[in-house]
Design a protein around this motif. Structure first.
Motif, PDB file in Angstrom:
ATOM      1  N   ALA A 122      38.810  94.952 -24.087  1.00  0.00           N
ATOM      2  CA  ALA A 122      37.922  95.803 -24.553  1.00  0.00           C
ATOM      3  C   ALA A 122      37.861  96.967 -23.354  1.00  0.00           C
ATOM      4  O   ALA A 122      37.707  98.122 -24.038  1.00  0.00           O
ATOM      5  CB  ALA A 122      36.496  95.220 -24.300  1.00  0.00           C
ATOM      6  N   SER A 129      38.247  96.613 -35.558  1.00  0.00           N
ATOM      7  CA  SER A 129      37.389  95.857 -34.637  1.00  0.00           C
ATOM      8  C   SER A 129      38.187  94.584 -34.572  1.00  0.00           C
ATOM      9  O   SER A 129      38.626  93.950 -35.514  1.00  0.00           O
ATOM     10  CB  SER A 129      35.965  95.631 -35.733  1.00  0.00           C
ATOM     11  OG  SER A 129      35.299  94.374 -34.990  1.00  0.00           O
ATOM     12  N   SER A 189      28.736  99.543 -33.915  1.00  0.00           N
ATOM     13  CA  SER A 189      29.716 100.384 -33.143  1.00  0.00           C
ATOM     14  C   SER A 189      29.657 100.628 -31.665  1.00  0.00           C
ATOM     15  O   SER A 189      30.589 101.151 -31.108  1.00  0.00           O
ATOM     16  CB  SER A 189      29.558 101.955 -33.916  1.00  0.00           C
ATOM     17  OG  SER A 189      28.411 102.288 -33.656  1.00  0.00           O
ATOM     18  N   ILE A 195      37.772  90.518 -33.600  1.00  0.00           N
ATOM     19  CA  ILE A 195      37.002  89.458 -33.198  1.00  0.00           C
ATOM     20  C   ILE A 195      37.930  88.165 -32.847  1.00  0.00           C
ATOM     21  O   ILE A 195      38.302  87.695 -33.745  1.00  0.00           O
ATOM     22  CB  ILE A 195      35.904  89.070 -34.409  1.00  0.00           C
ATOM     23  CG1 ILE A 195      35.275  90.372 -34.824  1.00  0.00           C
ATOM     24  CG2 ILE A 195      35.162  88.068 -34.053  1.00  0.00           C
ATOM     25  CD1 ILE A 195      34.546  90.420 -36.063  1.00  0.00           C
ATOM     26  N   VAL A 222      38.986 101.316 -30.170  1.00  0.00           N
ATOM     27  CA  VAL A 222      39.292  99.937 -30.860  1.00  0.00           C
ATOM     28  C   VAL A 222      38.090  99.102 -29.938  1.00  0.00           C
ATOM     29  O   VAL A 222      38.165  98.985 -28.799  1.00  0.00           O
ATOM     30  CB  VAL A 222      40.488  99.101 -30.427  1.00  0.00           C
ATOM     31  CG1 VAL A 222      40.791  97.823 -30.905  1.00  0.00           C
ATOM     32  CG2 VAL A 222      41.642 100.046 -31.352  1.00  0.00           C
ATOM     33  N   ARG A 223      37.272  98.310 -30.712  1.00  0.00           N
ATOM     34  CA  ARG A 223      36.435  97.247 -30.199  1.00  0.00           C
ATOM     35  C   ARG A 223      36.963  95.641 -30.211  1.00  0.00           C
ATOM     36  O   ARG A 223      37.562  95.638 -31.096  1.00  0.00           O
ATOM     37  CB  ARG A 223      35.013  97.509 -30.981  1.00  0.00           C
ATOM     38  CG  ARG A 223      34.394  98.751 -30.762  1.00  0.00           C
ATOM     39  CD  ARG A 223      32.971  98.806 -31.614  1.00  0.00           C
ATOM     40  NE  ARG A 223      32.989  98.643 -32.911  1.00  0.00           N
ATOM     41  CZ  ARG A 223      32.519  97.460 -33.551  1.00  0.00           C
ATOM     42  NH1 ARG A 223      32.057  96.407 -32.743  1.00  0.00           N
ATOM     43  NH2 ARG A 223      32.853  97.274 -34.809  1.00  0.00           N
ATOM     44  N   LEU A 277      29.459  92.423 -36.538  1.00  0.00           N
ATOM     45  CA  LEU A 277      30.284  92.906 -35.341  1.00  0.00           C
ATOM     46  C   LEU A 277      31.235  93.752 -35.924  1.00  0.00           C
ATOM     47  O   LEU A 277      31.824  94.726 -35.095  1.00  0.00           O
ATOM     48  CB  LEU A 277      31.025  91.818 -34.603  1.00  0.00           C
ATOM     49  CG  LEU A 277      30.232  90.760 -33.643  1.00  0.00           C
ATOM     50  CD1 LEU A 277      30.872  89.805 -32.928  1.00  0.00           C
ATOM     51  CD2 LEU A 277      29.383  91.755 -32.736  1.00  0.00           C
ATOM     52  N   ALA A 278      31.861  93.600 -37.255  1.00  0.00           N
ATOM     53  CA  ALA A 278      32.909  94.657 -37.663  1.00  0.00           C
ATOM     54  C   ALA A 278      32.273  95.766 -38.297  1.00  0.00           C
ATOM     55  O   ALA A 278      33.112  96.816 -38.546  1.00  0.00           O
ATOM     56  CB  ALA A 278      33.603  93.841 -38.764  1.00  0.00           C
ATOM     57  N   SER A 303      31.153  96.162 -27.401  1.00  0.00           N
ATOM     58  CA  SER A 303      32.522  95.945 -27.116  1.00  0.00           C
ATOM     59  C   SER A 303      32.447  95.091 -25.957  1.00  0.00           C
ATOM     60  O   SER A 303      31.749  95.701 -24.933  1.00  0.00           O
ATOM     61  CB  SER A 303      33.536  96.996 -27.168  1.00  0.00           C
ATOM     62  OG  SER A 303      34.829  97.028 -27.186  1.00  0.00           O
ATOM     63  N   ASN A 316      35.532  92.015 -29.272  1.00  0.00           N
ATOM     64  CA  ASN A 316      34.688  90.890 -29.104  1.00  0.00           C
ATOM     65  C   ASN A 316      34.871  89.607 -29.314  1.00  0.00           C
ATOM     66  O   ASN A 316      36.118  89.669 -30.026  1.00  0.00           O
ATOM     67  CB  ASN A 316      33.267  91.327 -30.188  1.00  0.00           C
ATOM     68  CG  ASN A 316      32.586  92.877 -29.501  1.00  0.00           C
ATOM     69  OD1 ASN A 316      32.143  92.976 -28.318  1.00  0.00           O
ATOM     70  ND2 ASN A 316      32.714  93.888 -30.605  1.00  0.00           N
ATOM     71  N   ASP A 373      41.820  97.107 -40.119  1.00  0.00           N
ATOM     72  CA  ASP A 373      40.731  97.391 -39.740  1.00  0.00           C
ATOM     73  C   ASP A 373      39.868  96.427 -39.099  1.00  0.00           C
ATOM     74  O   ASP A 373      39.111  96.803 -37.967  1.00  0.00           O
ATOM     75  CB  ASP A 373      39.808  97.854 -41.089  1.00  0.00           C
ATOM     76  CG  ASP A 373      40.543  99.224 -41.805  1.00  0.00           C
ATOM     77  OD1 ASP A 373      40.204 100.164 -41.117  1.00  0.00           O
ATOM     78  OD2 ASP A 373      41.016  98.984 -42.860  1.00  0.00           O
ATOM     79  N   VAL A 374      40.140  95.344 -39.505  1.00  0.00           N
ATOM     80  CA  VAL A 374      39.393  94.081 -38.621  1.00  0.00           C
ATOM     81  C   VAL A 374      40.246  92.993 -38.400  1.00  0.00           C
ATOM     82  O   VAL A 374      41.018  92.600 -39.378  1.00  0.00           O
ATOM     83  CB  VAL A 374      38.284  93.427 -39.725  1.00  0.00           C
ATOM     84  CG1 VAL A 374      37.430  92.415 -39.110  1.00  0.00           C
ATOM     85  CG2 VAL A 374      37.287  94.693 -39.728  1.00  0.00           C
TER      86      VAL A 374
END
Ligand code: HXC
Ligand code: NAP
Length: 271
Positions: free
Chosen positions: A172, A138, A238, A140, A180-181, A232-233, A241, A183, A88-89
């Motif tokens: 991104a 997400s 949401s 990062i 999927v984001r 951010l997550a 990105s 950052n 997920d993250v």
């Protein structure tokens, strides 16, 4: 400051997550119910981080891998996914650094930092792609102000972190359609690690001068970065990105640069 954001049963995978800033990022997710996996090179760091995270009552997994080794990164991700399911993250924050003038850095020294920071980040994201929750994951990346503020004695890290910034933006674009984001966080001076101390100051007076130069007049804490990672997550971010977000008390506006350059000049042996 605590933000009420919940990650119960979410799989959070942190590369370079066994010490310093990234460890506290993992810890913040663990405190909010996430299943956390941390990865780094040294067995003692992995074991220490896992033991500390278990103290929060979280489900925790640890693995040893050097991000320079594409296959080892893949194996660590396979282990995490078989334990906790789709990611997920994903936090990519492994890094290496030292102060040195460019004309004194060996080819291998330059390559070591670029291999860990930039190519390592590519390895992590590339190997994780097939295991990300789609839609919803997400990513990062952890970058640094040197990516945009040129600093003497930091040719290797500056080049590598600039690459991470642009990798963040390109992925991104490419992975947005999967939901999927991607950052990045650019931490300012976070006084949490030996690595930071060796980069920023040799004496207490230098340290105080560096802190006074930050627009907000204090060094950051690992919690400052962890809180931004949680945001951010989270669903609150949401629609974010491709962003490289500074968390630096305004330091990227220039004030940290003289401190690092002064520290470099003061180190006859550099580190
Ligand atoms: C010049 C150096 C050097 C130094 C290493 N090298 N240290 N050159 N000055 N101080 C050269 C070595 O001579 C060698 O080149 C090459 O770099 C690789 O060194 P190794 O020790 O063999 O590499 P390795 O064991 O893989 O270690 C990688 C490392 C190390 C990057 C050099 O420092 C490391 O593992 N660091 C991880 C922890 C860390 O640095 N964290 C800080 C992150 S803080 P030759 O030619 O001799 O073979 C951060 C903050 C940024 O990023 C922002 C601050 C504001
Ligand atoms: P740190 O404590 O040294 O953290 C580095 C982490 O990366 C450790 O867990 C380390 O564990 C791991 N690591 C290093 N090389 C690795 C490799 N080749 N493969 C896998 N893992 C590796 O440093 P930190 O200061 O907290 O930095 C964390 C992140 O924030 C980095 O990306 C750094 O560039 C960034 N940053 C920090 C600051 C600051 O002020 N501290 C400022 C700007 C940006 P092992 O040794 O066990 O591998």
């Amino acid at each position: 400051m605590e933000i009420d954001i919940n990650f119960v049963d979410r799989h959070v995978l942190v590369f370079g997550g066994t010490t310093g800033i990234n460890f506290d990022v993992g810890q913040a997710f663990a405190r909010r119910g996430a299943r956390v996996c941390v990865v780094s090179r040294k067995r003692e760091n992995v074991d220490g981080a896992v033991a500390a995270l278990l103290g929060h009552g979280a489900l925790v997994h640890g693995a040893c891998a050097d991000v320079r080794d594409f296959d080892a990164v893949g194996a660590a991700i396979d282990g995490a996914v078989s334990r906790f399911g789709p990611i997920d993250v994903l936090v990519s924050g492994a890094a290496g650094n030292f102060l040195c003038e460019a004309n004194a850095i060996s080819a291998n020294g330059f390559r070591a930092v670029v291999d860990i920071d930039l190519i390592g980040t590519f390895h992590v994201l590339r190997q994780a792609y097939g295991h990300l929750r789609k839609p919803g994951a997400s990513i990062i990346n952890i970058t640094a102000p040197q990516a945009t503020v040129p600093m003497r004695y930091q040719a290797h890290a500056a080049a590598a972190k600039a690459g991470i910034d642009q990798l963040t933006r390109v992925l991104a674009l490419e992975w947005g359609a999967d939901g999927v984001r991607v950052n990045a966080i650019s931490p300012g001076p976070i006084d949490a690690t030996e690595g930071f101390r060796k980069l920023i100051a040799r004496t207490d007076a230098e340290l105080a001068a560096a802190e006074a130069a930050v627009p907000l007049r204090r060094f950051g804490t690992t919690s400052d970065i962890a809180n931004l990672a949680l945001f951010l997550a989270s669903p609150y971010a949401s629609y974010i990105s491709g962003a490289v977000v500074p968390c630096d008390g305004g330091g990227a506006l220039d004030s940290v640069k003289p401190a690092i350059e002064r520290a470099g000049a003061d180190f006859p042996d550099r580190v």
